[in-house]
Motif scaffolding. Structure first.
Motif, PDB file in Angstrom:
ATOM      1  N   ASP A  43      42.988  28.737  40.205  1.00  0.00           N
ATOM      2  CA  ASP A  43      42.209  29.710  40.701  1.00  0.00           C
ATOM      3  C   ASP A  43      42.644  29.912  42.094  1.00  0.00           C
ATOM      4  O   ASP A  43      42.413  29.425  43.163  1.00  0.00           O
ATOM      5  CB  ASP A  43      40.845  29.046  40.721  1.00  0.00           C
ATOM      6  CG  ASP A  43      39.927  29.943  41.455  1.00  0.00           C
ATOM      7  OD1 ASP A  43      40.158  30.882  42.259  1.00  0.00           O
ATOM      8  OD2 ASP A  43      38.527  29.677  41.291  1.00  0.00           O
TER       9      ASP A  43
ATOM     10  N   LYS B 170      37.923  39.551  47.630  1.00  0.00           N
ATOM     11  CA  LYS B 170      38.269  38.775  48.660  1.00  0.00           C
ATOM     12  C   LYS B 170      39.431  39.063  49.353  1.00  0.00           C
ATOM     13  O   LYS B 170      39.980  38.541  50.245  1.00  0.00           O
ATOM     14  CB  LYS B 170      38.610  37.244  47.912  1.00  0.00           C
ATOM     15  CG  LYS B 170      37.153  36.718  47.075  1.00  0.00           C
ATOM     16  CD  LYS B 170      36.163  36.147  48.179  1.00  0.00           C
ATOM     17  CE  LYS B 170      34.886  35.608  47.181  1.00  0.00           C
ATOM     18  NZ  LYS B 170      35.367  34.248  46.697  1.00  0.00           N
TER      19      LYS B 170
ATOM     20  N   SER C  54      40.588  37.862  42.798  1.00  0.00           N
ATOM     21  CA  SER C  54      39.381  38.810  42.796  1.00  0.00           C
ATOM     22  C   SER C  54      39.507  39.696  43.837  1.00  0.00           C
ATOM     23  O   SER C  54      40.094  39.467  44.938  1.00  0.00           O
ATOM     24  CB  SER C  54      38.292  37.911  42.953  1.00  0.00           C
ATOM     25  OG  SER C  54      36.959  38.593  43.203  1.00  0.00           O
TER      26      SER C  54
ATOM     27  N   GLN D  51      41.109  32.496  46.866  1.00  0.00           N
ATOM     28  CA  GLN D  51      41.169  32.344  48.187  1.00  0.00           C
ATOM     29  C   GLN D  51      42.424  32.305  48.647  1.00  0.00           C
ATOM     30  O   GLN D  51      42.851  32.832  50.038  1.00  0.00           O
ATOM     31  CB  GLN D  51      40.674  31.038  48.600  1.00  0.00           C
ATOM     32  CG  GLN D  51      38.993  31.085  48.536  1.00  0.00           C
ATOM     33  CD  GLN D  51      38.102  32.048  49.282  1.00  0.00           C
ATOM     34  OE1 GLN D  51      38.637  32.557  50.333  1.00  0.00           O
ATOM     35  NE2 GLN D  51      36.959  32.347  49.072  1.00  0.00           N
TER      36      GLN D  51
HETATM   37  C1  LIG Z   1      34.671  34.044  45.380  1.00  0.00           C
HETATM   38  C2  LIG Z   1      35.445  32.971  44.365  1.00  0.00           C
HETATM   39  C3  LIG Z   1      35.491  33.006  43.079  1.00  0.00           C
HETATM   40  C4  LIG Z   1      34.418  34.024  42.352  1.00  0.00           C
HETATM   41  O1  LIG Z   1      35.126  35.365  42.393  1.00  0.00           O
HETATM   42  P1  LIG Z   1      34.057  36.465  42.186  1.00  0.00           P
HETATM   43  O2  LIG Z   1      35.003  37.776  41.832  1.00  0.00           O
HETATM   44  O3  LIG Z   1      33.079  36.605  43.062  1.00  0.00           O
HETATM   45  O4  LIG Z   1      33.330  36.296  40.735  1.00  0.00           O
HETATM   46  C5  LIG Z   1      36.280  32.310  42.340  1.00  0.00           C
HETATM   47  N1  LIG Z   1      36.947  31.299  43.035  1.00  0.00           N
HETATM   48  C6  LIG Z   1      36.962  31.211  44.338  1.00  0.00           C
HETATM   49  C7  LIG Z   1      37.960  30.000  44.755  1.00  0.00           C
HETATM   50  C8  LIG Z   1      36.047  32.066  44.876  1.00  0.00           C
HETATM   51  O5  LIG Z   1      36.278  31.597  46.533  1.00  0.00           O
END
Ligand SMILES: *Cc1c(COP(=O)(O)O)cnc(C)c1O
Length: 394
Positions: A185, A211, A208, A188
């Protein structure tokens, strides 16, 4: 309310950049369904594919390895449910033999943590790796957990609460050597530090748009060519059948524009934001006695500063800062009315009481030296006041 507003909650979400906004406004009237054959459909479709290339380029990935989703949460769920299917028989029952075990960490975002917990509730074996005091997993723990039963490993690249960056390249190498699928993931990390799927060696990567100064409700999943993928959402044949639903043209366009801008700015971001973050850290450390900086001293996001203020309560600090126009966040998640201390801080060994008094400042484009000085001036008297109140009542 204070006239001045300093938003330092960029890890929660970012404003859309002016160029992203302009591109989206310019495309508001492009209404064609990107799956339609006619000219309006083809126009919309061309925009979608341009964005896919831009997102791929940001990750060092070919565009055919990118699918658009509704965001980071959906991308993560798609991978977990793909793996669930691989580890189940036709009735959905966990396989008795073969690869059917999962590994993740104790500090993941809730959308990974709860996806993993869900699999556990269905009867799968899921290992949640602990972390050290800086928020990093120990490679020895990973080696111990990996076996010929391991199907899937998910380790976040950078932590949203404390900024700690994991050694994904080394982790991927071990996971691949063990014959399992590797996911990160990187929501960030993208845009803040260099992220390249080939260099990292991952099979799946989540990102995403909101962010990275793009719109909300749109994200992407990278999957390596040949890596298994099953749709989470069944329906039409969009995204090669991997994700049904009429294309979110405008979201995808904004995402592509944000990705295009981010490609050229990662280096500058690291330089500028880390200088501001360092100044904020030094300023708070010298103005407020007895505070603790959370996270890794070196392997950390350039924009993130997580601070514990012993003797003050996080929600009270937040509200007092908000009155002064400073918008940050606590690690605590207000779940069903009860305040849970941050699972991330708790995993690093911070005590519950101290975790409750922790604030995340996450900086971003637009934050100036003046803003940082304003925080450094404003926060110390707030902490002093809250501390004196807490000694009065205890
Ligand atoms: C914000 C975030 C998500 C979720 O992303 P969304 O697009 O808001 O669903 C997942 N993982 C991390 C590390 C995040 O900071």
């Amino acid at each position: 309310m204070a006239e001045r507003r300093v938003y330092v909650d960029y890890n929660a979400t970012t404003p859309i950049k002016p160029a992203v906004k302009a591109a989206m406004i310019a495309d508001l009237d492009i209404y064609g369904n990107a799956s339609s054959m006619h000219a309006d459909g083809r126009l919309a479709h061309a925009r979608v594919e341009e964005s896919r290339r831009a997102v791929g380029k940001l990750l060092g990935a070919p565009s055919e390895c990118i699918i658009f989703t509704s965001g980071g949460s959906e991308s993560n769920n798609t991978v977990f449910q793909t793996m669930r299917r691989l580890a189940s028989d036709q009735n959905g029952t966990p396989l008795k033999d073969g690869r059917n075990e999962f590994i993740t960490t104790a500090v993941e975002h809730p959308c990974v943590l709860n996806s993993a917990s869900y699999l556990k509730s269905l009867g799968f074996k899921v290992t949640f790796l602990p972390v050290d005091e800086y928020g990093k997993i120990r490679i020895a723990d990973l080696k111990n957990a990996l076996s010929e039963k391991t199907l899937f490993v998910s380790v976040m690249m950078a932590n949203n609460e404390i900024g700690t960056i994991q050694d994904i390249k080394e982790i991927s190498r071990l996971v691949k050597a063990a014959g399992a699928w590797m996911h990160t993931d990187a929501v960030q990390a993208v845009g803040k530090v260099p992220v390249n799927v080939e260099d990292l060696g991952v099979d799946y990567l989540t990102m995403s748009a909101h962010k990275i100064y793009g719109p909300k409700g749109i994200g992407a999943l990278y999957f390596r060519k040949g890596a298994p993928l099953y749709p989470l959402i069944h329906g039409g044949h969009q995204e090669d059948g991997f994700r049904a639903g009429t294309y979110n043209n405008l979201g995808i366009l904004g995402f592509g524009k944000a990705a295009e801008i981010a490609v050229g700015e990662v280096e500058e971001y690291g330089r500028e934001l880390s200088a501001l973050r360092d100044r904020l850290r030094e300023g708070l450390l010298s103005a407020i006695p007895n505070i603790k900086i959370n996270g890794h001293p070196v392997d950390t996001l350039p924009n993130t500063l997580n601070v514990s203020f012993p003797g003050a309560e996080g929600e009270a600090i937040l509200l007092s800062m908000d009155i002064m126009g400073i918008e940050a966040s606590t690690g605590s998640a207000c779940a069903s009315g009860s305040l849970e201390p941050s699972h991330v801080l708790m995993a690093t060994g911070v005590e519950a009481e101290l975790a409750h008094g922790s604030i995340r400042f996450s900086l971003g484009w637009g934050i100036t030296n003046d803003d940082v000085e304003y925080i450094i001036e404003t926060v110390p008297p707030i902490i002093a006041r809250l501390r004196s109140m807490s000694t009065l009542t205890s």
